[in-house]
Every structure is written in C-alpha cells, then in structure tokens.
Design a protein around this motif. Sequence first.
Motif, PDB file in Angstrom:
ATOM      1  N   ILE A  17       0.878  -1.172   0.000  1.00  0.00           N
ATOM      2  CA  ILE A  17       0.000   0.000   0.000  1.00  0.00           C
ATOM      3  C   ILE A  17       0.911   1.217   0.000  1.00  0.00           C
ATOM      4  N   GLY A  18       0.963   1.898  -1.136  1.00  0.00           N
ATOM      5  CA  GLY A  18       1.825   3.057  -1.270  1.00  0.00           C
ATOM      6  C   GLY A  18       1.192   4.303  -0.677  1.00  0.00           C
ATOM      7  N   PRO A  19       1.946   5.373  -0.571  1.00  0.00           N
ATOM      8  CA  PRO A  19       1.400   6.611  -0.021  1.00  0.00           C
ATOM      9  C   PRO A  19       0.321   7.212  -0.913  1.00  0.00           C
ATOM     10  N   ARG A  20      -0.669   7.807  -0.281  1.00  0.00           N
ATOM     11  CA  ARG A  20      -1.706   8.532  -1.030  1.00  0.00           C
ATOM     12  C   ARG A  20      -1.162   9.835  -1.595  1.00  0.00           C
ATOM     13  N   ASN A  21      -0.040  10.287  -1.068  1.00  0.00           N
ATOM     14  CA  ASN A  21       0.525  11.584  -1.452  1.00  0.00           C
ATOM     15  C   ASN A  21       1.988  11.432  -1.862  1.00  0.00           C
ATOM     16  N   PRO A  22       2.267  10.658  -2.911  1.00  0.00           N
ATOM     17  CA  PRO A  22       3.664  10.349  -3.244  1.00  0.00           C
ATOM     18  C   PRO A  22       4.497  11.560  -3.637  1.00  0.00           C
ATOM     19  N   CYS A  23       3.855  12.658  -4.006  1.00  0.00           N
ATOM     20  CA  CYS A  23       4.607  13.831  -4.446  1.00  0.00           C
ATOM     21  C   CYS A  23       4.931  14.797  -3.308  1.00  0.00           C
ATOM     22  N   ASP A  24       4.412  14.523  -2.098  1.00  0.00           N
ATOM     23  CA  ASP A  24       4.701  15.404  -0.971  1.00  0.00           C
ATOM     24  C   ASP A  24       6.112  15.166  -0.440  1.00  0.00           C
ATOM     25  N   ALA A  25       6.602  16.118   0.356  1.00  0.00           N
ATOM     26  CA  ALA A  25       7.944  16.024   0.934  1.00  0.00           C
ATOM     27  C   ALA A  25       8.037  14.826   1.862  1.00  0.00           C
ATOM     28  N   ALA A 501       4.290   6.695   4.946  1.00  0.00           N
ATOM     29  CA  ALA A 501       5.168   5.526   4.914  1.00  0.00           C
ATOM     30  C   ALA A 501       4.435   4.373   4.226  1.00  0.00           C
ATOM     31  N   PRO A 502       5.094   3.630   3.352  1.00  0.00           N
ATOM     32  CA  PRO A 502       4.431   2.483   2.699  1.00  0.00           C
ATOM     33  C   PRO A 502       4.175   1.356   3.677  1.00  0.00           C
ATOM     34  N   LEU A 503       3.167   0.555   3.342  1.00  0.00           N
ATOM     35  CA  LEU A 503       2.822  -0.624   4.135  1.00  0.00           C
ATOM     36  C   LEU A 503       2.937  -1.864   3.263  1.00  0.00           C
ATOM     37  N   ALA A 504       3.597  -2.887   3.768  1.00  0.00           N
ATOM     38  CA  ALA A 504       3.621  -4.187   3.099  1.00  0.00           C
ATOM     39  C   ALA A 504       2.589  -5.081   3.761  1.00  0.00           C
TER      40      ALA A 504
END
Length: 518
Positions: A17-25, A501-504
């Motif tokens: 589960i990747g971040p909902r906001n991948p472009c944020d700092a 933070a990503p979740l596996a």
Amino acid sequence: MIGWNMIPDQPSAPDTIGPRNPCDADRLPDGAARRVLVIGGGVAGLSAALELAERGYQVTLKEAAAVLGGRLHTRDERLRTGAFRVEHGLHMWFWQYYNSFDIIRRLGRERYFRPLVEVYYQFKTYKPEIVRSVGPYPFNVLNVVRESPNLSVLDVAGARGALGELVGYNHDLNYRRFDDETFDAWGRRTRVNRRFWDIVMGPVASVTLNDPARISAAEMLLYMHLFFLGHPKAFRRSVATVDHGTALIDPWGARLRSLGACVEVSAPVAGLRLEAGRAVGEVGSPGRYDAVVLASDVGGLHRILAGSVPFDAASAAALTALRARLGRLAVAPAYHVLRGWFDKPIRRRRVEAVIETPQHRPINLIAIFSMLEEQSAAWARERGGSVVELHLYNTPWLGGLGADVIYESIRGEVEDVLPELRGARALDFSLGAFQNFTSLEVGQGKQRPTSDFALLAGVRNLALAGDWVHTRYPSALLERAVSTGREAANHILFADRVREAPLATARKHGPGLFPRFG
C-alpha cells in the motif's frame, strides 16, 4: 518432499500500500514544529512514534507501565538463582510479519533472530506431530499430510468443506460472513472430521489466549490464512535468541530518544482534553499537541475514554460516538506465563524447543528457554539444569495463586510432556499474570474500528493503533499492532502534507482450489 524440487515457488513479494501523497515532501520542512502525543509504549505506539520522529515531529510517548514493549516487554527480576531479564513470554515472528521485520532491519537487529521452521505438537491421544510448510501451495498442504503419523488423505477428504472455505478466503467478506459464528460451530457446519480437527484446526484456536469455545470463526479463518495457507512460506517463523528487551525494545526506545522524542514510562494518561473537535492534550496536564495517537491496549482504551473531557458540544458528540463504539471492545480472559528454573537438564532435538500442547490443559505451549535464549542457555550449562516456560491461557481461576501453587497443580501435565523433569526440583519461578489480550470472541471483529475511526467520528487529529484495530488487509497479533501504528502515523503525515510511509501486507485472498505459479 512432493514437488519441493520440481515446482517453482509462488512469488514471495508482499502486496504494497503506497502513499496517497507520493509527491509530498518526505519530512516536515525545516523550522516547522508539530507536536504529537503517542499514548501507549507497546509495539503499536513505538511504531507510530518511529515513523513520526524520523520525519521531524516532536513526539512525546507515554507508557503506563514501568517498561516499554507492552506484550513484548522485558522486566528485570532478581531471583534466588540469580538476576534475569524475563520477557512477557515467548513470541514468534511469522513470515508475513512484513512491517515488523522492516522495523527489525531498520534498527539493525537481525542478528538476534533465528528461524524456527517446524512446529512440534504433543498430544495425549495422537502421536507427536512435526509440522512443516514446505513447497508452494498445494504441495505444502499435501506434505503436511504425507509426513503426518496421524493423518491420511481420507482425513483431508473429510475436511474438504472447511478447506474449501479456507482456500477461498476473502478478507473483504470474512467478518461479514463468519464473525457471528463460533469456530466450533463452523467446524460442525463444514463437517470437519474429529481427527483433522484435533490435529490441525483445534490447536490453532488453543494458542490464541482466548476461550476456544467462544472464539469467532472469522478470526480463525484469518489466522489460518495468514499463518499457513495465504503464502507458501507463511508457516515459517523466527524467534529471538536473547530477550526482546535486548533484541528490539531497548534499541527502539534508544532510537526514538536519539531523534529527540520524549519517552516516558510509569506515565499513565488519565484522559484526553477535547476542544473544537480535536484532542489537544491530556487531562491534568497543560501541554498541548497538534495530534494524538491512541495506542493503548483495550483496557487502557476504556479508561482513557472514560476519563476524557470535552469542552464544547462538537467534542462532546464525537466523544460519545467514540465511547459507544469502542466501549463494545472486550478483553480476553486472564492468562498466566510461568517460567521455571530446574535442577535437571532437558536435552531434546532443536525442533522440540517449542511444544504446542492442545490436549494438556491448562498448558497451551511449552518453551524450553535453555534451548532458545542465550541467557537461559548459559545458566543451564553452568548449573546443569534447564529453564522452561509454561503458557497457561484462558486461566482466570488461577488468579491470585502463587507460582509454587500453580506449578504443583499442573506438575502432572508438565511431566507428561517433559518426562525429563520427573523428580526435578524447581529452584525458582517467575510468574506473569495478565489480562490485557484483545478478545477474539464472536461478534468482536465487526466492532473493531479502523485506524481513522476517530477522525471520521469527529476528532480530526486522533488516530488509533493496536491489535484491536481492524485493517483492510490480513493482519493479526504483533504485526497488526505494528501496521496500525504505521497507519496512525500516516493519517497525521497526510494531514500535514508529508509523504506517508508504505505498508507491506499479506494478500487479501486465499490461494484458491488450483495452484498458480509465477
């Protein structure tokens, strides 16, 4: 082994589960000050605190007990036989504890864990079983039957109704379909034959720290998916070679302090102050926070909500909603962990260092610590003895009894499993008496909140974490606590425009009736 050298393994990579906001700092900007209160110093609170502290947050973590770790704590005890670091009890780290192993790697503690790939079962009415999960599905299941001294293909055929629902596991529907049915009732409905139930399914329920007669079928289907069928390596486990304080919890706390976090023990939180739909601090303290993570156990959760104070109508309405939903969560029956130092050695095969004993109530599990842990092994070599830990689950009737009395009441069962201890003298005991485990009884799964429940209920900066929190992917026990801690941190990060933070995660569906490779 059937198919072990001939059939390719299934992919071992977890879902992500990747971040909902991948472009944020990836952290707070320099000069930004965001204060977060984390309530609870078990692995859920430690997990949330680590993610936030690494991203520049000013974290205050408060733990009511005298030590960090929750059900992974280690306490220092001075006994007649010497000074020892004594854990809450043996913990095993399963293959699909993806986020938990991520923490171990990030803290550089891998060297303190070793694999334990077999499970040893001791029965009264069946021969001992050594269960291994070898090869891809369905060969891992077939190999269990092939190597069993008790089971035959006919026994598996007699459980085909239950196995069909297991391999067809669907996490999105699991609680809706099975949480109102006990595991026992599910076994009767699917017509599992007695031998298969006693050897394969019953032991799973017996080690959940709950009353097996009241446990939810949904919880058990989740456990069997997560710990056996959901991945060809799911059954493989690791154990710590030293106490968990040394192996993980102490370095975890030290890492937080090195990042500037304030970590307090013996610091119970009486309740939350709620203003304008936000948790702004704790009752009895003037400190103010920008966000709060509530990561206590269920008993602590009830106490904190009962002591919380709203200062306006919106906060009062939100608190009422929280109390109504979270107040339904129950705690499992009392349990005991008894560790004994004996004057006689136990020399067994390494596979028998951990013995599950589903037919030796009230003992559910025996861990021979002198075969597992360096401190205990050193003592056993020096004294010519052994260190044995007895897990006694669902044992409220033992409340208030001393260690010597408890051991005398179960001595016959102990010596039945470990005849080496006949005539042995117990030099000392350490007894842990607890009632802090999350209930898995019928109906509880549907009551569990998600980590963002408080935000949706009107407390816009309060996130929840713990093994009592529902996840939208398969997880349980320690891994659920770590994962929901990360989820709780992510809600705060997302609100502040900091990359999550990503979740596996384990896969949400069972392997199905037919194997899929590649």
